[in-house]
Design an enzyme around this catalytic site. Structure first.
Site, PDB file in Angstrom:
ATOM      1  N   GLU A 110       0.821  -1.213   0.000  1.00 37.06           N
ATOM      2  CA  GLU A 110       0.000   0.000   0.000  1.00 37.06           C
ATOM      3  C   GLU A 110       0.853   1.260   0.000  1.00 37.06           C
ATOM      4  O   GLU A 110       0.540   2.235  -0.692  1.00 37.06           O
ATOM      5  CB  GLU A 110      -0.930   0.020   1.227  1.00 37.06           C
ATOM      6  CG  GLU A 110      -1.841  -1.188   1.336  1.00 37.06           C
ATOM      7  CD  GLU A 110      -1.260  -2.298   2.187  1.00 37.06           C
ATOM      8  OE1 GLU A 110      -2.014  -2.889   2.980  1.00 37.06           O
ATOM      9  OE2 GLU A 110      -0.040  -2.580   2.055  1.00 37.06           O
ATOM     10  N   LEU A 121      11.192 -38.308   5.047  1.00 41.07           N
ATOM     11  CA  LEU A 121       9.957 -38.091   4.301  1.00 41.07           C
ATOM     12  C   LEU A 121       8.802 -38.854   4.937  1.00 41.07           C
ATOM     13  O   LEU A 121       7.702 -38.324   5.114  1.00 41.07           O
ATOM     14  CB  LEU A 121      10.141 -38.539   2.846  1.00 41.07           C
ATOM     15  CG  LEU A 121      11.038 -37.657   1.976  1.00 41.07           C
ATOM     16  CD1 LEU A 121      11.449 -38.394   0.710  1.00 41.07           C
ATOM     17  CD2 LEU A 121      10.326 -36.353   1.612  1.00 41.07           C
ATOM     18  N   THR A 167      20.974 -39.145   4.381  1.00 45.17           N
ATOM     19  CA  THR A 167      21.103 -38.401   3.120  1.00 45.17           C
ATOM     20  C   THR A 167      22.338 -37.512   3.156  1.00 45.17           C
ATOM     21  O   THR A 167      23.073 -37.411   2.170  1.00 45.17           O
ATOM     22  CB  THR A 167      19.848 -37.550   2.870  1.00 45.17           C
ATOM     23  OG1 THR A 167      18.719 -38.404   2.731  1.00 45.17           O
ATOM     24  CG2 THR A 167      19.992 -36.710   1.612  1.00 45.17           C
TER      25      THR A 167
END
Length: 365
Positions: A76, A313, A232
């Site tokens: 804005e 995961l 990993t």
């Protein structure tokens, strides 16, 4: 006139001409423009939302702006500053994709500035879930006698800042699962095949092609953090950076319960912040995903991409802690190895990335 300013003027002129000839809902038309320019503030505005604002006078755009990099001016403010003739503001309409703020943060309240400039009508895409705002901006504008219209393209406005909304409504970061799997559904070959392929070198085994890997680097530049598990980090020694794309490296979140990752691994370089979570930080026996996202929430990290491995995961899948899953399916067949995790989600797109197939899912909730 500078080339970039000339380009901006041409874009606005074309938009105004299209608006004149197209019979569409006026509020939706200008809110679409807000969403269009809001993309310019992503991802540098994070953890703030990226907002777009457009000021219209007599059916013409006279100013527009988007959220600056974190700590800078809001949409804005930039839109109001872009208006050359400030006397027009008293007869203009402000369109903004998110409710104007009403509190002092790194910048003053936008709602106060809107009131001071005399803008009589404010059209809002969606309300702000931040408890510091959450309807207070709208109330302040209405109390000052302004006309406020809200809920315009609300669904699209919510989606444009899904990271911000998830952070404030679910008290956790927006979570993206990402992995690559072979055509027959494996994340990695078995250890003997892997050792033979790598000649005992500590480096990744690639399933996806170079185009998919470049896209992954773009994704990394769009998130505040990236997370991997211990195995990993040890097996692949990944850099977790955006070397194939332009942008900021995400904060590296690495799980290492027993401090097994060699200190010479790439994850410990100084090109990005690292948050190493060990047994001293987490109880690795139960609800580890919930513990992790609580820590990230406390550190004001509004998004995280989970890049593996299988156990990490599966932890987030089992605890139903994910919002998107992005899966590259390569064309190669492994025949044996570490299987990709099972999960249930809504398939929203399937696209070819060179020889790979990219599947994108959203969570059922």
């Amino acid at each position: 006139m500078p080339a970039n300013k000339y380009k901006e003027n041409v874009v606005v002129t074309i938009f105004n001409l299209m608006s004149y000839f197209c019979k569409v809902n006026t509020h939706e038309k200008y809110m679409h423009r807000c969403l269009q320019i809001a993309r310019n503030g992503f991802p540098t505005a994070m953890p703030n939302p990226s907002v777009g604002a457009v000021i219209v006078h007599d059916h013409r755009i006279i100013g527009e702006g988007y959220t600056a990099a974190y700590g800078g001016a809001h949409a804005e403010v930039n839109a109001i500053n872009a208006v050359k003739d400030k006397t027009l503001l008293k007869h203009a309409t402000l369109y903004v994709s998110l409710e104007p703020c009403s509190h002092h943060g790194k910048t003053p309240p936008c709602s106060d500035l809107i009131i001071q400039t005399g803008i009589p009508t404010i059209v809002i895409g969606c309300t702000d879930p931040n408890p510091l705002v959450s309807g207070k901006g709208i109330m302040r504008l209405k109390s000052a006698g302004r006309t406020v219209i809200s809920g315009i393209l609300e669904k699209d406005c919510l989606a444009s800042n899904r990271r911000f909304f998830t952070f404030h409504t679910k008290k956790r970061p927006y979570i993206i699962l990402k992995w690559a799997q072979s055509k027959d559904g494996f994340l990695a070959p078995n250890k003997s095949i892997r050792a033979e392929m790598q000649h005992n070198e500590n480096k990744p085994y690639w399933i996806s092609n170079t185009y998919s890997r470049q896209l992954t680097h773009r994704w990394r530049s769009e998130e505040m953090s990236i997370l991997i598990g211990t195995q990993t980090a040890i097996d692949d020694n990944p850099k977790l950076d955006v070397r194939d794309w332009y942008g900021q490296n995400p904060t590296k979140i690495v799980l290492d319960q027993h401090n097994r990752i060699p200190k010479e691994n790439y994850i410990f370089d100084k090109r990005a912040n690292i948050l190493l979570l060990s047994g001293a930080d987490l109880d690795f026996e139960s609800n580890i995903g919930n513990q992790i996202v609580r820590i990230l929430y406390e550190k004001n990290i509004s998004s995280v991409m989970i890049e593996g491995g299988y156990r990490t995961l599966k932890t987030f899948i089992d605890e139903d802690l994910w919002d998107e899953a992005r899966i590259f399916v390569g064309r190669n067949l492994m025949g044996d190895g570490l299987p990709a995790p099972n999960f249930k989600g809504n398939l929203v797109s399937s696209n070819a990335i060179g020889t790979d197939e990219l599947l994108i899912f959203t969570n059922h909730d």
